[in-house]
Design an enzyme around this catalytic site. Structure first.
Site, PDB file in Angstrom:
ATOM      1  N   ASP A 179      -1.099  -5.016  -5.600  1.00  8.29           N
ATOM      2  CA  ASP A 179      -2.549  -4.905  -5.525  1.00  8.29           C
ATOM      3  C   ASP A 179      -3.137  -5.064  -6.923  1.00  8.29           C
ATOM      4  O   ASP A 179      -2.416  -5.066  -7.924  1.00  8.29           O
ATOM      5  CB  ASP A 179      -2.958  -3.595  -4.855  1.00  8.29           C
ATOM      6  CG  ASP A 179      -4.097  -3.827  -3.863  1.00  8.29           C
ATOM      7  OD1 ASP A 179      -4.916  -4.743  -4.120  1.00  8.29           O
ATOM      8  OD2 ASP A 179      -4.176  -3.118  -2.862  1.00  8.29           O
ATOM      9  N   GLU A 180      -4.460  -5.185  -6.967  1.00  7.31           N
ATOM     10  CA  GLU A 180      -5.110  -5.549  -8.239  1.00  7.31           C
ATOM     11  C   GLU A 180      -4.998  -4.477  -9.310  1.00  7.31           C
ATOM     12  O   GLU A 180      -5.113  -4.794 -10.495  1.00  7.31           O
ATOM     13  CB  GLU A 180      -6.582  -5.915  -7.985  1.00  7.31           C
ATOM     14  CG  GLU A 180      -7.531  -4.765  -7.658  1.00  7.31           C
ATOM     15  CD  GLU A 180      -7.406  -4.238  -6.229  1.00  7.31           C
ATOM     16  OE1 GLU A 180      -6.707  -4.864  -5.419  1.00  7.31           O
ATOM     17  OE2 GLU A 180      -8.006  -3.192  -5.938  1.00  7.31           O
TER      18      GLU A 180
ATOM     19  N   GLY B 142      -9.349  -5.429   4.454  1.00  9.16           N
ATOM     20  CA  GLY B 142      -9.693  -4.760   5.709  1.00  9.16           C
ATOM     21  C   GLY B 142      -9.275  -5.519   6.949  1.00  9.16           C
ATOM     22  O   GLY B 142      -9.819  -5.297   8.030  1.00  9.16           O
TER      23      GLY B 142
ATOM     24  N   HIS C 289      -6.416 -13.206  -7.551  1.00 10.26           N
ATOM     25  CA  HIS C 289      -7.209 -12.124  -6.953  1.00 10.26           C
ATOM     26  C   HIS C 289      -8.576 -12.114  -7.654  1.00 10.26           C
ATOM     27  O   HIS C 289      -8.680 -12.494  -8.819  1.00 10.26           O
ATOM     28  CB  HIS C 289      -6.478 -10.793  -7.151  1.00 10.26           C
ATOM     29  CG  HIS C 289      -7.000  -9.678  -6.290  1.00 10.26           C
ATOM     30  ND1 HIS C 289      -8.199  -9.067  -6.538  1.00 10.26           N
ATOM     31  CD2 HIS C 289      -6.480  -9.073  -5.202  1.00 10.26           C
ATOM     32  CE1 HIS C 289      -8.401  -8.122  -5.617  1.00 10.26           C
ATOM     33  NE2 HIS C 289      -7.375  -8.102  -4.782  1.00 10.26           N
ATOM     34  N   ARG C 290      -9.596 -11.647  -6.944  1.00 10.26           N
ATOM     35  CA  ARG C 290     -10.963 -11.735  -7.516  1.00 10.26           C
ATOM     36  C   ARG C 290     -11.617 -10.372  -7.662  1.00 10.26           C
ATOM     37  O   ARG C 290     -12.842 -10.254  -7.529  1.00 10.26           O
ATOM     38  CB  ARG C 290     -11.815 -12.663  -6.656  1.00 10.26           C
ATOM     39  CG  ARG C 290     -11.862 -12.209  -5.210  1.00 10.26           C
ATOM     40  CD  ARG C 290     -12.780 -13.070  -4.365  1.00 10.26           C
ATOM     41  NE  ARG C 290     -12.949 -12.457  -3.071  1.00 10.26           N
ATOM     42  CZ  ARG C 290     -13.934 -12.692  -2.228  1.00 10.26           C
ATOM     43  NH1 ARG C 290     -14.849 -13.574  -2.529  1.00 10.26           N
ATOM     44  NH2 ARG C 290     -14.024 -12.087  -1.073  1.00 10.26           N
TER      45      ARG C 290
ATOM     46  N   GLN D  62      -3.981 -11.852   4.967  1.00  7.52           N
ATOM     47  CA  GLN D  62      -3.243 -10.707   4.436  1.00  7.52           C
ATOM     48  C   GLN D  62      -3.797  -9.391   4.962  1.00  7.52           C
ATOM     49  O   GLN D  62      -5.005  -9.260   5.131  1.00  7.52           O
ATOM     50  CB  GLN D  62      -3.424 -10.641   2.924  1.00  7.52           C
ATOM     51  CG  GLN D  62      -2.726 -11.703   2.174  1.00  7.52           C
ATOM     52  CD  GLN D  62      -2.984 -11.615   0.681  1.00  7.52           C
ATOM     53  OE1 GLN D  62      -2.368 -12.328  -0.047  1.00  7.52           O
ATOM     54  NE2 GLN D  62      -3.863 -10.754   0.232  1.00  7.52           N
ATOM     55  N   ALA D  63      -2.923  -8.446   5.149  1.00  6.03           N
ATOM     56  CA  ALA D  63      -3.345  -7.104   5.536  1.00  6.03           C
ATOM     57  C   ALA D  63      -2.514  -6.063   4.789  1.00  6.03           C
ATOM     58  O   ALA D  63      -1.282  -6.163   4.770  1.00  6.03           O
ATOM     59  CB  ALA D  63      -3.170  -6.913   7.045  1.00  6.03           C
TER      60      ALA D  63
ATOM     61  N   GLY E 217      -3.622  -2.207   4.722  1.00  3.08           N
ATOM     62  CA  GLY E 217      -3.713  -1.126   5.716  1.00  3.08           C
ATOM     63  C   GLY E 217      -3.318  -1.606   7.103  1.00  3.08           C
ATOM     64  O   GLY E 217      -2.725  -0.851   7.882  1.00  3.08           O
TER      65      GLY E 217
ATOM     66  N   LYS F 268       0.850  -1.200   0.000  1.00  4.18           N
ATOM     67  CA  LYS F 268       0.000   0.000   0.000  1.00  4.18           C
ATOM     68  C   LYS F 268       0.876   1.237   0.000  1.00  4.18           C
ATOM     69  O   LYS F 268       1.905   1.229   0.672  1.00  4.18           O
ATOM     70  CB  LYS F 268      -0.917   0.010   1.222  1.00  4.18           C
ATOM     71  CG  LYS F 268      -1.915  -1.135   1.282  1.00  4.18           C
ATOM     72  CD  LYS F 268      -3.093  -0.940   0.353  1.00  4.18           C
ATOM     73  CE  LYS F 268      -3.952  -2.192   0.272  1.00  4.18           C
ATOM     74  NZ  LYS F 268      -5.137  -2.071  -0.543  1.00  4.18           N
TER      75      LYS F 268
ATOM     76  N   LYS G  10       2.230  -8.987  -1.938  1.00  2.00           N
ATOM     77  CA  LYS G  10       1.688  -9.009  -3.298  1.00  2.00           C
ATOM     78  C   LYS G  10       1.406  -7.611  -3.809  1.00  2.00           C
ATOM     79  O   LYS G  10       1.172  -6.686  -3.024  1.00  2.00           O
ATOM     80  CB  LYS G  10       0.415  -9.863  -3.372  1.00  2.00           C
ATOM     81  CG  LYS G  10      -0.714  -9.370  -2.501  1.00  2.00           C
ATOM     82  CD  LYS G  10      -1.933 -10.240  -2.631  1.00  2.00           C
ATOM     83  CE  LYS G  10      -2.806  -9.846  -3.782  1.00  2.00           C
ATOM     84  NZ  LYS G  10      -3.378  -8.498  -3.700  1.00  2.00           N
TER      85      LYS G  10
ATOM     86  N   LYS H 208     -13.186  -5.737   5.581  1.00  2.42           N
ATOM     87  CA  LYS H 208     -13.841  -4.559   4.994  1.00  2.42           C
ATOM     88  C   LYS H 208     -14.808  -4.903   3.871  1.00  2.42           C
ATOM     89  O   LYS H 208     -15.629  -4.084   3.486  1.00  2.42           O
ATOM     90  CB  LYS H 208     -12.783  -3.566   4.480  1.00  2.42           C
ATOM     91  CG  LYS H 208     -12.159  -3.900   3.114  1.00  2.42           C
ATOM     92  CD  LYS H 208     -11.190  -2.838   2.616  1.00  2.42           C
ATOM     93  CE  LYS H 208     -10.566  -3.256   1.282  1.00  2.42           C
ATOM     94  NZ  LYS H 208      -9.443  -2.430   0.867  1.00  2.42           N
TER      95      LYS H 208
HETATM   96  C1  RUB Z   1      -6.520  -5.380   0.653  1.00  3.63           C
HETATM   97  C2  RUB Z   1      -7.240  -5.102  -0.600  1.00  3.63           C
HETATM   98  C3  RUB Z   1      -7.488  -6.264  -1.515  1.00  3.63           C
HETATM   99  C4  RUB Z   1      -8.670  -6.993  -0.982  1.00  3.63           C
HETATM  100  C5  RUB Z   1      -9.622  -7.636  -1.948  1.00  3.63           C
HETATM  101  O1  RUB Z   1      -6.097  -4.208   1.305  1.00  3.63           O
HETATM  102  O2  RUB Z   1      -7.678  -4.015  -0.879  1.00  3.63           O
HETATM  103  O3  RUB Z   1      -7.606  -5.897  -2.816  1.00  3.63           O
HETATM  104  O4  RUB Z   1      -8.079  -8.007  -0.260  1.00  3.63           O
HETATM  105  O5  RUB Z   1     -10.618  -8.324  -1.245  1.00  3.63           O
HETATM  106  P1  RUB Z   1      -6.433  -3.904   2.832  1.00  3.63           P
HETATM  107  P2  RUB Z   1     -11.009  -9.837  -1.571  1.00  3.63           P
HETATM  108  O6  RUB Z   1      -5.842  -4.990   3.644  1.00  3.63           O
HETATM  109  O7  RUB Z   1      -5.791  -2.557   3.088  1.00  3.63           O
HETATM  110  O8  RUB Z   1      -7.920  -3.848   2.954  1.00  3.63           O
HETATM  111  O9  RUB Z   1      -9.854 -10.684  -1.160  1.00  3.63           O
HETATM  112  O10 RUB Z   1     -12.217 -10.068  -0.757  1.00  3.63           O
HETATM  113  O11 RUB Z   1     -11.253  -9.951  -3.008  1.00  3.63           O
END
Ligand code: RUB
Length: 413
Positions: free
Chosen positions: A179-180, A340, A267-268, A361-362, A364, A151, A177, A308
């Site tokens: 991010d998407e 989240g 990732h989804r 995974q986290a 934030g 992030k 990882k 989240k």
């Molecule tokens: C994680 C984040 C990912 C989500 C997707 O960041 O934004 O893209 O995991 O969610 P943070 P999912 O930890 O700051 O929220 O895995 O449900 O598709």
């Protein structure tokens, strides 16, 4: 014109000869009628009788409504309806999750589950690494994997991204990882990022810590193998695909291409458009099953209603259980709980998952730690350690200040 009925209620079909799906239907029509219009549209019929449909064609290729339980309809599709050499997932989805979502006669419809027969499953590779393979690479036999999403999602340079990864590893994380939304933007070119991250991972390894970072290579179908090969040559140890934007066929292409030798993180992003409405769309369960069939090694499945993102605990648990289901004949997949997440949620997630075979995974929840990324990573990995040992997080935090600060900031229970 001959009339045909798609209703075969109570019939026991051979699960090796049919792809069986369950749908939740909302309609003003009698459920039998709605189920028949669904079966007709997706197999041998349309909105009216047709002179071109012969009985022998109907009997061979017509869908069979074998169950109606309240508003849940079970529909069995003959395997002969599917085109496996050319077609595969795109064609499977056109049948089991195609026009049906737009039919006037059905107000809302949700594909809840899909059971793929052996004859279809054998056409797909399944994961090459799976849970055991990932654990072996990371030399982490038992504890849950614990990761971060770099992030901010976009904006960091390759150097800063690599620094983030290194700091996360020093804080004890096993995974990180992209991010998407990050692929190859000018501020963080794929090549420079991959090279810089590989250096961080190598440095961590030389200092005794194993870690994987999934590089997002989601791109157009005609480029995906080439981009993955390049990323691998630049040092990527794991690659990531946004499955719903790139397509299931992207995972399958990567999993089947022998030149790709690293695990696939799936990732989804965009799934909420399909999964969020409990009455309409596609549940995550069939999506997770398809990701596994196509060759995903780690698949995002939700945070069991805790993080989240919207998600229901029992549905997410079904997704996780499907990753472990050995009856399908594939290696098991690492379920990824992400979105989240903060350290104070870790024990609840593991408890709700019912397994230590999870990757938590986290983003934030690491980068937001007042002490910086390394301390944020320490807070997350301490939370995982505590949950693994069965020690309440607030108890463990008494001797682990990084966790203590995280719990104070984001809460616990
Ligand atoms: C994680 C984040 C990912 C989500 C997707 O960041 O934004 O893209 O995991 O969610 P943070 P999912 O930890 O700051 O929220 O895995 O449900 O598709």
């Amino acid at each position: 014109m001959e009339e045909f009925s798609y209703l075969h209620l109570g019939e026991k079909v051979d699960p090796d000869k049919y792809l069986i799906c369950t749908y939740r239907i909302t309609t003003d029509l009698p459920m039998k009628k709605a189920a028949e219009s669904l079966a007709a549209e997706q197999t041998t019929g349309t909105w009216t009788g047709i002179s071109t449909l012969e009985r022998k064609t109907f009997e061979k290729y017509g869908g069979r409504v074998i169950g109606i339980d309240g508003n849940v309809v079970t529909l069995a599709y003959p395997v002969a309806d599917f085109s496996m050499d050319v077609g595969a997932v795109p064609q499977i989805l056109s049948i089991i999750a195609g026009n049906l979502f737009g039919l006037h006669s059905i107000d809302k419809i949700r594909l809840e589950d899909a059971f793929f027969p052996k004859s279809i499953r054998k056409e797909f590779p399944g994961p090459r690494f799976g849970i055991a393979g990932l654990r072996k690479i990371l030399k982490r036999p038992e504890k849950p994997l614990v990761g971060t999403i770099v992030k901010p999602k976009i904006g960091l340079s390759p150097k800063d991204t690599a620094k983030y990864v290194y700091e996360s590893g020093k804080g004890g994380l096993t995974n990180s990882k992209d991010d998407e939304t990050l692929v190859n933007q000018k501020f963080c070119p794929l090549e420079d990022r991959t090279v810089a991250i590989a250096e961080s991972l190598d440095k961590l390894k030389s200092e005794g810590h194993r870690m994987l970072h999934a590089i997002n290579i989601s791109t157009s179908g005609h480029k995906i193998i080439e981009v993955a090969e390049k990323a691998q040559a630049w040092g990527a140890k794991q690659i990531m695909v946004d499955v719903l934007t790139a397509g299931f066929a992207a995972i399958q292409a990567l999993a089947e291409d022998r030149s790709i030798k690293v695990p696939l993180h799936i990732h989804r992003t965009m799934h909420g458009a399909m999964t969020r409405d409990p009455l309409h769309g596609i549940a995550m369960l069939p999506i997770a099953k398809l990701c596994r069939m196509c060759g995903g090694d780690a698949v995002h499945v939700g945070t069991l209603g805790i993080g989240k993102m919207e998600g229901d605990p029992s549905g997410d648990r079904d997704n996780i259980d499907s990753c472990f289901d050995r009856s399908v004949g594939y290696k098991t997949v690492m379920p990824v709980c992400s979105g989240g997440v903060s350290p104070g949620m870790v024990d609840r997630i593991i408890e709700a998952a019912g397994s230590m075979d999870v990757q938590i995974q986290a983003g934030g929840g690491v980068a937001g730690h007042p002490g910086g990324v390394r301390k944020g990573a320490m807070g997350m990995s301490q939370a995982v350690d505590a949950a693994f040992l069965g020690i309440p997080l607030d108890e463990y935090a008494k001797t682990h200040p990084e966790l203590k600060i995280a719990l104070e900031l984001w809460g616990y229970r």
